[in-house]
Design a protein around this motif. Sequence first.
Motif, PDB file in Angstrom:
ATOM      1  N   LEU A  33       2.155  -6.762 -11.159  1.00  0.00           N
ATOM      2  CA  LEU A  33       2.665  -6.320  -9.862  1.00  0.00           C
ATOM      3  C   LEU A  33       2.086  -4.960  -9.496  1.00  0.00           C
ATOM      4  O   LEU A  33       1.660  -4.737  -8.355  1.00  0.00           O
ATOM      5  CB  LEU A  33       4.192  -6.261  -9.897  1.00  0.00           C
ATOM      6  CG  LEU A  33       4.889  -5.702  -8.663  1.00  0.00           C
ATOM      7  CD1 LEU A  33       4.468  -6.445  -7.401  1.00  0.00           C
ATOM      8  CD2 LEU A  33       6.402  -5.762  -8.846  1.00  0.00           C
ATOM      9  N   HIS A  34       2.036  -4.049 -10.460  1.00  0.00           N
ATOM     10  CA  HIS A  34       1.467  -2.731 -10.194  1.00  0.00           C
ATOM     11  C   HIS A  34      -0.009  -2.845  -9.802  1.00  0.00           C
ATOM     12  O   HIS A  34      -0.466  -2.168  -8.865  1.00  0.00           O
ATOM     13  CB  HIS A  34       1.617  -1.845 -11.437  1.00  0.00           C
ATOM     14  CG  HIS A  34       0.968  -0.505 -11.301  1.00  0.00           C
ATOM     15  ND1 HIS A  34       1.339   0.401 -10.343  1.00  0.00           N
ATOM     16  CD2 HIS A  34      -0.062   0.066 -11.996  1.00  0.00           C
ATOM     17  CE1 HIS A  34       0.599   1.497 -10.452  1.00  0.00           C
ATOM     18  NE2 HIS A  34      -0.270   1.306 -11.442  1.00  0.00           N
ATOM     19  N   ALA A  35      -0.761  -3.696 -10.495  1.00  0.00           N
ATOM     20  CA  ALA A  35      -2.179  -3.867 -10.178  1.00  0.00           C
ATOM     21  C   ALA A  35      -2.359  -4.396  -8.758  1.00  0.00           C
ATOM     22  O   ALA A  35      -3.263  -3.953  -8.027  1.00  0.00           O
ATOM     23  CB  ALA A  35      -2.831  -4.812 -11.178  1.00  0.00           C
ATOM     24  N   MET A  36      -1.514  -5.332  -8.342  1.00  0.00           N
ATOM     25  CA  MET A  36      -1.622  -5.869  -6.990  1.00  0.00           C
ATOM     26  C   MET A  36      -1.344  -4.782  -5.958  1.00  0.00           C
ATOM     27  O   MET A  36      -2.030  -4.695  -4.928  1.00  0.00           O
ATOM     28  CB  MET A  36      -0.657  -7.036  -6.816  1.00  0.00           C
ATOM     29  CG  MET A  36      -1.037  -8.268  -7.615  1.00  0.00           C
ATOM     30  SD  MET A  36       0.132  -9.625  -7.354  1.00  0.00           S
ATOM     31  CE  MET A  36      -0.567 -10.899  -8.415  1.00  0.00           C
ATOM     32  N   CYS A  37      -0.356  -3.953  -6.227  1.00  0.00           N
ATOM     33  CA  CYS A  37      -0.078  -2.841  -5.306  1.00  0.00           C
ATOM     34  C   CYS A  37      -1.255  -1.877  -5.255  1.00  0.00           C
ATOM     35  O   CYS A  37      -1.655  -1.412  -4.172  1.00  0.00           O
ATOM     36  CB  CYS A  37       1.192  -2.112  -5.732  1.00  0.00           C
ATOM     37  SG  CYS A  37       2.710  -3.079  -5.561  1.00  0.00           S
ATOM     38  N   GLU A  38      -1.833  -1.579  -6.408  1.00  0.00           N
ATOM     39  CA  GLU A  38      -2.994  -0.686  -6.448  1.00  0.00           C
ATOM     40  C   GLU A  38      -4.174  -1.290  -5.694  1.00  0.00           C
ATOM     41  O   GLU A  38      -4.957  -0.571  -5.057  1.00  0.00           O
ATOM     42  CB  GLU A  38      -3.375  -0.393  -7.893  1.00  0.00           C
ATOM     43  CG  GLU A  38      -2.396   0.518  -8.623  1.00  0.00           C
ATOM     44  CD  GLU A  38      -2.360   1.912  -8.022  1.00  0.00           C
ATOM     45  OE1 GLU A  38      -3.421   2.580  -8.024  1.00  0.00           O
ATOM     46  OE2 GLU A  38      -1.288   2.324  -7.544  1.00  0.00           O
ATOM     47  N   ALA A  63       0.810  -1.222   0.000  1.00  0.00           N
ATOM     48  CA  ALA A  63       0.000   0.000   0.000  1.00  0.00           C
ATOM     49  C   ALA A  63       0.840   1.268   0.000  1.00  0.00           C
ATOM     50  O   ALA A  63       0.284   2.373  -0.076  1.00  0.00           O
ATOM     51  CB  ALA A  63      -0.930   0.005   1.206  1.00  0.00           C
ATOM     52  N   GLN A  64       2.169   1.135   0.058  1.00  0.00           N
ATOM     53  CA  GLN A  64       3.022   2.327   0.020  1.00  0.00           C
ATOM     54  C   GLN A  64       2.900   3.023  -1.337  1.00  0.00           C
ATOM     55  O   GLN A  64       2.553   2.396  -2.343  1.00  0.00           O
ATOM     56  CB  GLN A  64       4.468   1.939   0.299  1.00  0.00           C
ATOM     57  CG  GLN A  64       4.719   1.403   1.696  1.00  0.00           C
ATOM     58  CD  GLN A  64       4.294   2.394   2.764  1.00  0.00           C
ATOM     59  OE1 GLN A  64       4.705   3.552   2.754  1.00  0.00           O
ATOM     60  NE2 GLN A  64       3.458   1.944   3.691  1.00  0.00           N
ATOM     61  N   PRO A  65       3.200   4.325  -1.389  1.00  0.00           N
ATOM     62  CA  PRO A  65       3.010   5.068  -2.636  1.00  0.00           C
ATOM     63  C   PRO A  65       3.841   4.496  -3.790  1.00  0.00           C
ATOM     64  O   PRO A  65       4.923   3.941  -3.594  1.00  0.00           O
ATOM     65  CB  PRO A  65       3.472   6.483  -2.274  1.00  0.00           C
ATOM     66  CG  PRO A  65       3.307   6.574  -0.794  1.00  0.00           C
ATOM     67  CD  PRO A  65       3.616   5.201  -0.270  1.00  0.00           C
TER      68      PRO A  65
END
Length: 298
Positions: free
Chosen positions: A207-212, A157-159
């Motif tokens: 990976l970006h989608a999972m973070c988002e 969840a970090q930026p």
Amino acid sequence: MSHSLLPGFEYSTLTTRGARIQVAVKGSGPPLLLLHGYPQNHLAWHRVAPRLAEDYTVVLADLRGYGESRALDADAPGAYDKSALALDQLDVMQKLGFSRFAVVGHDRGARVAYRLALEHPQVVSALVSLTVVPILDVWAGVNKAFALNAYHWFFLAQPFDLPERLIGANPGYFLDWTLQRMAQGRDIYHPQALESYHQAFARPEVLHAMCEDYRAAAGADAAADQADRDAGHQLRCPVLVLWQDRPYAAASHPLTVWRSWAVEVRGAAIAASHMLAEEAPEAVLEQLLPFLHQVAQP
């Protein structure tokens, strides 16, 4: 097209109002949507879906951004809010010809499922949640043990783009560490499923989608839960909750939590790790089939 772990399931990609969603479908009975969790894809259901397809029309979907599903605009505001992911699944089921259906979700998929049932109650006939409670209750219950065990909630969840950059240096190592932690160190994953998880996780856009997804959990998703709680909204459909067989404080017991969200809740503990459907499919089916046979008619 089909996959050897899911014989007879027919694959297609459906365009929703916000994504292209890969689905695998088999069966001819009442419609049943299965939604996987992090960091997996639809193959997480390979040990239970074939049996379910004997009685139901089973729809396995990769969540937006996971597996082979992609957002039409990954940078759009709210692209990975659970409300948006729930709309994907509503569109998918309508395109397949189903106006009302049951939903089974594990982990992130269960969060999409209950958001779908809260915001579109007319379409969900029954809801099954594996191993989770709603996001608002997760944040309220954070303590030292949770923070150490579920470290990814805070890290992912970090930026942008701190977690993407750090995990991207060795995504395979991070994924193996995560999957083994979720399985409590046990060898529960089928090699073909594991290979599929690795192939997807190695892609920067996944990976970006999972973070988002986790950024949304810390923001819009928690806010949506709070708004529903403040308004007194509850799940109208029957709910089955399955959880890991371990000690819980009375106030945080899964049944206690879910009964604050729904009118009709039943459930059972399963002797397994977080990955119930992959580790203990027979025990999951033992609870799932009677529940669905009773309540999941369209």
